[in-house]
Design an enzyme around this catalytic site. Structure first.
Site, PDB file in Angstrom:
ATOM      1  N   GLU B  29       0.837  -1.204   0.000  1.00 12.68           N
ATOM      2  CA  GLU B  29       0.000   0.000   0.000  1.00 12.68           C
ATOM      3  C   GLU B  29       0.871   1.253   0.000  1.00 12.68           C
ATOM      4  OE1 GLU B  29      -2.119  -0.792   3.589  1.00 12.68           O
ATOM      5  OE2 GLU B  29      -2.833  -2.707   2.814  1.00 12.68           O
ATOM      6  N   GLU B  62      -4.671  -6.935   2.278  1.00 17.28           N
ATOM      7  CA  GLU B  62      -3.525  -7.673   2.806  1.00 17.28           C
ATOM      8  C   GLU B  62      -3.508  -9.133   2.382  1.00 17.28           C
ATOM      9  OE1 GLU B  62      -5.204  -5.478   4.610  1.00 17.28           O
ATOM     10  OE2 GLU B  62      -3.728  -4.094   5.446  1.00 17.28           O
ATOM     11  N   ALA B  86       3.493  -5.136  11.492  1.00 17.07           N
ATOM     12  CA  ALA B  86       3.239  -6.520  11.885  1.00 17.07           C
ATOM     13  C   ALA B  86       1.780  -6.705  12.288  1.00 17.07           C
ATOM     14  CB  ALA B  86       4.158  -6.918  13.032  1.00 17.07           C
ATOM     15  N   ASP B  87       1.182  -5.644  12.803  1.00 14.25           N
ATOM     16  CA  ASP B  87      -0.223  -5.712  13.199  1.00 14.25           C
ATOM     17  C   ASP B  87      -1.118  -5.974  11.984  1.00 14.25           C
ATOM     18  OD1 ASP B  87       0.188  -4.029  16.049  1.00 14.25           O
ATOM     19  OD2 ASP B  87       1.446  -3.389  14.377  1.00 14.25           O
ATOM     20  N   PHE B  88      -0.789  -5.352  10.854  1.00 14.11           N
ATOM     21  CA  PHE B  88      -1.566  -5.590   9.628  1.00 14.11           C
ATOM     22  C   PHE B  88      -1.167  -6.937   9.019  1.00 14.11           C
ATOM     23  CE2 PHE B  88      -1.017  -0.730   9.066  1.00 14.11           C
ATOM     24  CZ  PHE B  88      -1.862  -0.504  10.140  1.00 14.11           C
ATOM     25  N   MET B  90      -1.096  -9.538  10.442  1.00 14.60           N
ATOM     26  CA  MET B  90      -2.021 -10.559  10.940  1.00 14.60           C
ATOM     27  C   MET B  90      -3.168 -10.793   9.977  1.00 14.60           C
ATOM     28  SD  MET B  90      -2.070  -9.456  14.885  1.00 14.60           S
ATOM     29  CE  MET B  90      -0.518  -9.122  15.697  1.00 14.60           C
ATOM     30  N   HIS B 131      -0.911  -0.868  16.580  1.00 12.11           N
ATOM     31  CA  HIS B 131       0.150  -0.386  15.689  1.00 12.11           C
ATOM     32  C   HIS B 131       1.524  -0.519  16.341  1.00 12.11           C
ATOM     33  CE1 HIS B 131      -3.162   1.240  13.422  1.00 12.11           C
ATOM     34  NE2 HIS B 131      -2.393   1.871  12.568  1.00 12.11           N
TER      35      HIS B 131
END
Lengths: 352, 327
Positions: B29, B62, B86-88, B90, B131
């Site tokens: 993105e 994602e 790293a949160d995204f 997931m 985040h």
């Protein structure tokens, strides 16, 4: 599986007869796989393609070895239609040396990269996202190839289905999505959990050309696939083929189908594609004994494949450690030489 | 040597690999917008040099960023998928864990999956629970994946190069606070091998093992302890799978004391793996049991006093180090 690489118009009896032979091979494979499962020769479950053979057959007859397909959990038929070796597939089901995936994957993870079959898959909709990536690789490399992704009706309710359709349109990728609508998502009637007008309407919402076909009519599938694949090869971008069929078998072979109405399966069985095709051939100049001989030949080949697989050895347990990854030390239980990578973690050149 | 930020160094590394190999490309993105990677300009200008087929600006999808990278990798290219945090990441665990990590194995070695997935880790001031997570242990736990967590600009550039050239899928975890940190970057190719730690400070009394931003904090702690006359060896693992057991064993056999520091939640973290492994292999050399320090087992809070309560600070590492030295 005879490959017919030129998108000739169908309803030409010789071509339809070739499609018939491929369908018979798939049917024989699925029936004998179930027998082998019942006899205890298959370590995991099998998802059969019986009654849906016309779709994979009609689509793949228009693909080349250099084209890619991505399949799903019900992938035996797609694999055979794309040119994978049924003898190696049967060994894979039985977990023997010589299996398509080295007996590492079983029924749900059959792949044959040598014929562009990039894998069956145990997670629904992942073939779509990987398929658009494969199409992007084709585009980046400037290759003359296309990607076909087979999904079921149930998968149209997963999010990645929408991401991938949008993505394919945004980048105008050379890809065809084939939705095999067999009415069931595992044991649930798909329409009972699905809003809106169905897969075609959903594809059209992205501006994707989408077409519906009788998926039990192999000539109709062949004709439509030839048209759509021709459009993609001509730079026409993504296309969506929706094929109506019916899953005459359970979700897996041992599924007792207690969720079905009495007589439902029998009613649909009258419409199964091989019987329809045989009837068409009989009235279009292919002699009945020729048709019967072709069917018998398919079963004979698969029977021989089963016998060969039963004779093949199981892989040595130490092979379990091969092909995990290049980097990393051997596992503590691994026997000498059976794991990739030296102790120091540097890259190993010797694998598999 | 040239001094530059971590973000700039890694961007240079990517550009150099893309010039070297036309099959290397990046997707994610915001990659081709004016600031090229909204978080830290990690992609600024690359679209101009490489064009939209190799710097692919994607929708917020994602599953497909990761899935497409897998498909493109098995089809013969070397994608670098950027999941931003790293949160995204997931959102794309399925494609990474169920597909990328397993395709080579479950298809009997027919295919390799040479991709890199970038997932930024670490607490970013005020970024709160979604985040700021450090999830490296999740991927170390997954057979088939390589995990690297560089802590300097030179290591970021050099490990990205190794990651791109590797035939295994590599999870490349960069700390958000490091993006603006500066350091010397070699003028040559500067490839840093996967699986090789860097002993950033030598010492005899205590081994301090860490990675990513925590390794920099450990250097501060070692400096403080030097003032007390204590000699601390600091090892920056750089790679978490595989990790450099030989370097750590040798150091522990010299010092007899080990503290492993991580920013992630301590429970079930990678420090636990290091601690257990060293105990199994170097028990005879240990003067006291191995210790670890990590974050409390709670989501990252927002308000500054609570956020600081969560952080593994130099003061906390120092206290744990003194405890290890005194035992």
């Amino acid at each position: 599986m005879s490959k017919i690489t030129e998108p000739v118009r169908t309803n030409e009896p010789a071509r339809v007869f070739e499609l018939f032979k491929t369908m018979c091979l798939i049917r024989a494979f699925e029936e004998r796989a179930e027998d082998a499962f019942d006899a205890g020769f298959v370590n995991g479950s099998i998802h059969q393609y019986i009654g849906e053979e016309a779709i994979g057959t009609g689509v793949c007859a228009n693909l080349r070895d250099s084209d890619y397909i991505l399949s799903n959990h019900r992938g035996h038929g797609h694999s055979i239609a794309k040119g994978a070796n049924p003898e190696a597939m049967m060994k894979e089901l039985m977990g023997r040396v010589g299996g398509t995936s080295g007996a590492k994957g079983g029924s749900m993870h059959i792949a044959d990269f040598s014929v562009g079959m990039l894998g069956a898959n145990g997670v629904l909709a992942d073939g779509l996202t990987m398929g658009v990536g494969a199409a992007q690789a084709i585009s980046l490399k400037g290759e003359d190839a296309i990607v076909t992704v087979f999904v079921g009706d149930g998968t149209t309710n997963r999010g990645p289905f929408y991401e991938a359709l949008n993505w394919a349109m945004v980048y105008a990728l050379p890809i065809m999505f084939v939705c095999e609508n067999n009415s069931y998502a595992s044991s649930t009637m798909t329409r009972s959990v699905t809003a809106g007008e169905g897969p075609v309407a959903r594809a059209k919402a992205f501006g994707m050309p989408a077409f519906d076909v009788d998926g039990n009519d192999v000539s109709a599938v062949d004709t439509l696939a030839a048209d759509l694949i021709g459009r993609i090869r001509g730079g026409g971008g993504p296309q969506f083929l929706h094929a109506r069929t019916y899953r005459v078998k359970g979700h897996i072979s041992r599924d007792k189908m207690l969720y079905r109405a009495e007589g439902e399966t029998e009613e649909h069985w009258k419409d199964e594609p091989i019987g329809r095709c045989a009837a068409w051939l009989a009235t279009n100049g292919i002699a009945e004994d020729e048709v019967n001989a072709a069917r018998d030949a398919a079963y004979a080949r698969i029977d021989a494949a089963v016998a060969e697989a039963k004779e093949a050895p199981f892989p040595d347990a130490s092979l379990a450690y091969a092909d995990v990854q290049d980097y990393g030390p051997p596992e503590p239980w691994a026997q000498d030489g059976s794991q990739d990578g030296p102790q120091d973690g540097s890259q190993s050149g010797s694998t598999s | 040597m040239t001094e530059m930020t971590f973000a700039d160094a890694v961007r240079e590394g990517l550009a150099e690999e893309m010039r070297r190999d036309p099959l290397v490309w990046a997707l994610g993105e915001d990659l081709s917008t004016a600031h090229g990677g909204t978080s830290a300009n990690q992609y600024t200008g690359l679209i101009d040099e490489f064009g939209p087929k190799r710097i692919v600006n994607t929708p917020i999808s994602e599953n497909t960023i990761m899935g497409a990278a897998v498909g493109a990798a098995v089809a013969g290219t070397r994608p670098v998928a950027d999941l931003r945090m790293a949160d995204f990441g997931m959102c794309a665990v399925d494609e990474l864990v169920n597909q990328a990590a397993k395709i080579r194995y479950m298809f009997g070695g027919q295919a390799r999956v040479p991709l890199v997935v970038r997932q930024a880790i670490g607490v970013r001031k005020g970024a709160a629970a979604q985040h700021s997570q450090s999830t490296e242990a999740w991927y170390v736990h997954t057979p088939g994946l390589v995990v690297v967590a560089p802590g300097t600009p030179a290591d970021g550039r050099g490990l990205l190069k190794s990651a791109i050239r590797a035939d295994d899928p590599v999870v490349f975890m960069e700390h958000k606070d490091l993006w603006v940190a500066t350091g010397d970057v070699p003028d040559d190719e500067g490839v840093v091998p996967i699986g090789v730690a860097k002993t950033v400070r030598t010492g005899n009394d205590l081994t301090l093992v860490s990675w990513s931003k925590m390794a920099r904090l450990c250097e501060e702690v070692a400096e403080t302890l030097a003032g007390d006359g204590v000699s601390v060896e600091v090892i920056d693992l750089r790679s978490l799978w595989p990790w450099d057991t030989a370097a750590v064993y040798a150091s522990v056999r010299k010092t007899g004391r080990l503290l492993v520091a991580q920013e992630a939640v301590q429970t079930g973290g990678f420090a636990a793996e290091v601690a257990t492994d060293v105990t199994e292999h170097c028990f005879d050399a240990l003067k006291t049991h191995v210790r670890r320090i990590g974050a409390p087992r709670m989501p990252v809070p927002y308000a500054e006093p609570m956020e600081n309560e969560y952080r593994v600070t130099p003061e906390r590492i120092l206290a744990r180090a003194r405890e290890t030295l005194a035992a």
